[in-house]
Design a protein around this motif. Sequence first.
Motif, mmCIF file in Angstrom:
data_model
loop_
_atom_site.group_PDB
_atom_site.id
_atom_site.type_symbol
_atom_site.label_atom_id
_atom_site.label_comp_id
_atom_site.label_asym_id
_atom_site.label_seq_id
_atom_site.Cartn_x
_atom_site.Cartn_y
_atom_site.Cartn_z
ATOM 1 N N LEU A 23 -0.149 5.865 5.781
ATOM 2 C CA LEU A 23 -0.818 4.461 6.166
ATOM 3 C C LEU A 23 -1.062 4.495 7.497
ATOM 4 O O LEU A 23 -0.218 4.107 8.336
ATOM 5 C CB LEU A 23 -0.319 3.269 5.426
ATOM 6 C CG LEU A 23 -1.210 1.965 5.442
ATOM 7 C CD1 LEU A 23 -2.289 2.111 4.751
ATOM 8 C CD2 LEU A 23 -0.334 0.897 4.946
ATOM 9 N N LYS B 13 0.812 -1.390 0.090
ATOM 10 C CA LYS B 13 -0.101 -0.085 -0.084
ATOM 11 C C LYS B 13 0.863 1.347 0.048
ATOM 12 O O LYS B 13 0.420 2.378 -0.409
ATOM 13 C CB LYS B 13 -0.876 0.032 1.141
ATOM 14 C CG LYS B 13 -1.897 -0.965 1.049
ATOM 15 C CD LYS B 13 -2.907 -0.674 2.072
ATOM 16 C CE LYS B 13 -4.388 -1.642 2.125
ATOM 17 N NZ LYS B 13 -5.270 -1.313 3.256
ATOM 18 N N GLN C 128 -5.557 4.805 4.285
ATOM 19 C CA GLN C 128 -4.315 5.247 3.392
ATOM 20 C C GLN C 128 -4.747 6.821 3.048
ATOM 21 O O GLN C 128 -5.785 7.062 2.208
ATOM 22 C CB GLN C 128 -4.473 4.427 2.191
ATOM 23 C CG GLN C 128 -3.086 4.781 1.180
ATOM 24 C CD GLN C 128 -3.543 3.924 -0.251
ATOM 25 O OE1 GLN C 128 -4.507 4.078 -0.729
ATOM 26 N NE2 GLN C 128 -2.566 3.235 -0.197
ATOM 27 N N ARG D 156 6.700 9.050 2.595
ATOM 28 C CA ARG D 156 5.808 8.195 3.143
ATOM 29 C C ARG D 156 5.846 8.056 4.968
ATOM 30 O O ARG D 156 6.818 8.069 5.324
ATOM 31 C CB ARG D 156 6.154 6.443 2.964
ATOM 32 C CG ARG D 156 6.182 6.282 1.395
ATOM 33 C CD ARG D 156 4.755 6.290 0.746
ATOM 34 N NE ARG D 156 4.777 5.936 -0.674
ATOM 35 C CZ ARG D 156 4.796 7.026 -1.748
ATOM 36 N NH1 ARG D 156 4.834 8.032 -1.410
ATOM 37 N NH2 ARG D 156 4.759 6.446 -2.797
#
Length: 423
Positions: free
Chosen positions: A274, A168, A380, A241
């Motif tokens: 996430l 993901k 997400q 991220r």
Amino acid sequence: MPSLYGLLNKAIRVGRLTMTDAKGAVHVFGGKEPGPEAAIRFTRKTAEWKILLNPELNAAEAYMDGELVMDSGSIHDLIKVFYANKRHFDLSPSQIFWRGISRKIRRFHQHNVLSRSRANAKAHYDIGEDLYRLFLDRDMQYSCAYFPEGTATIEDAQTLKKRHLAAKLVLKPGQKVLDIGCGWGGLALYLAHLADVEVLGITLSERQLAVARRRAEVLGVSDRVRFELIDYREVTGKFDRVISVGMLEHVGVQYLAPYFLTVRDRLSHDGVALIHSMSSKAPPGVTGPFIRKYIFPGGYAPSLSETVEALEPTGLWLLDCEIWRCHYGYTLQLWRNRFLDNREAAVKLMGERFCRMWELYLSVAECVFLQGSSNVFQLQIGRERDAVPITRDYIGAEEARLAGLEPEFLERVVASAAQALDE
């Protein structure tokens, strides 16, 4: 006058509970509908009225103190009887009273300023790795595993979890990743070995920090996988991220909005985050008194509605929401069985009262996810609407690709935990 016998007689409709009171008299409750069965005995009369006053907390303490013992079956059998009839117990006057009080003061219980967050983390995560090694997988993953086919070993299910999360994230070489609540470092090290990325893992547990740093040294990746003892509110800089697994439960309801603002501010313009957290299908609620007092002080698994409400004002896109229903129940079932297999060692480490408490914790948590209303969500989120592909097909394809990479590094990463812990 209300009595414990009256409460049990009204509440237990599924299954059967046989209770021997402190004077030796035997009482049987339920039996109208088939279900789980248990037999208990009180060793002190005072335990009976204490449980009537506050069933959830005082029953747990009575078991921990040996004032409530099992005549047949295990404490897990008793917990299953309770959860089979929980909606009836919830209607008892004492439960309604304490739940109302807890709702009014839940912000106090979850007042997780920096100093309190550090103390809360220490209370749970710094009690010693030797205990956690008795029931966790080799990589020391202390969060929900993934069972896409319903059955797997805890080792395989935790690998499947890490692979699913990584898929993901859609990692690309050169990216910077922030792992909020990195635990013993397993996920950060897994991500770093999948792609040429830099990872910063943060924790408030000194013992987790020491193990995670040593693992990075053992694997020779300390130059691009760093671990720091800092709170999420103290992180600076931008990241491509952000991942957070099992950390949102420690934030506190009044800090959900600041938490998501922090995530937004740490993300690069095309970044993806996430967030994996325990939750519930029910409306916003409270943390049970036993879990709050003995297991996770300051902890609260937020409902999806209040989580999304906190997310919406940030301007971030909710790119995907996935609900895991039974996965944590299966995880806890395996953890509980492994703990029981090693109970003698646990008693030597922590003492009998602690082990009774830990059995209760694992049992209650398992039943909450398999019989109660709890679940897990994965949100997400990103700054841009097209930060990830616009359909979910890429996740399965990416998982297959990642599975092909794992043989080159997975065993070394997992084995690094034992090496770091044994030193």
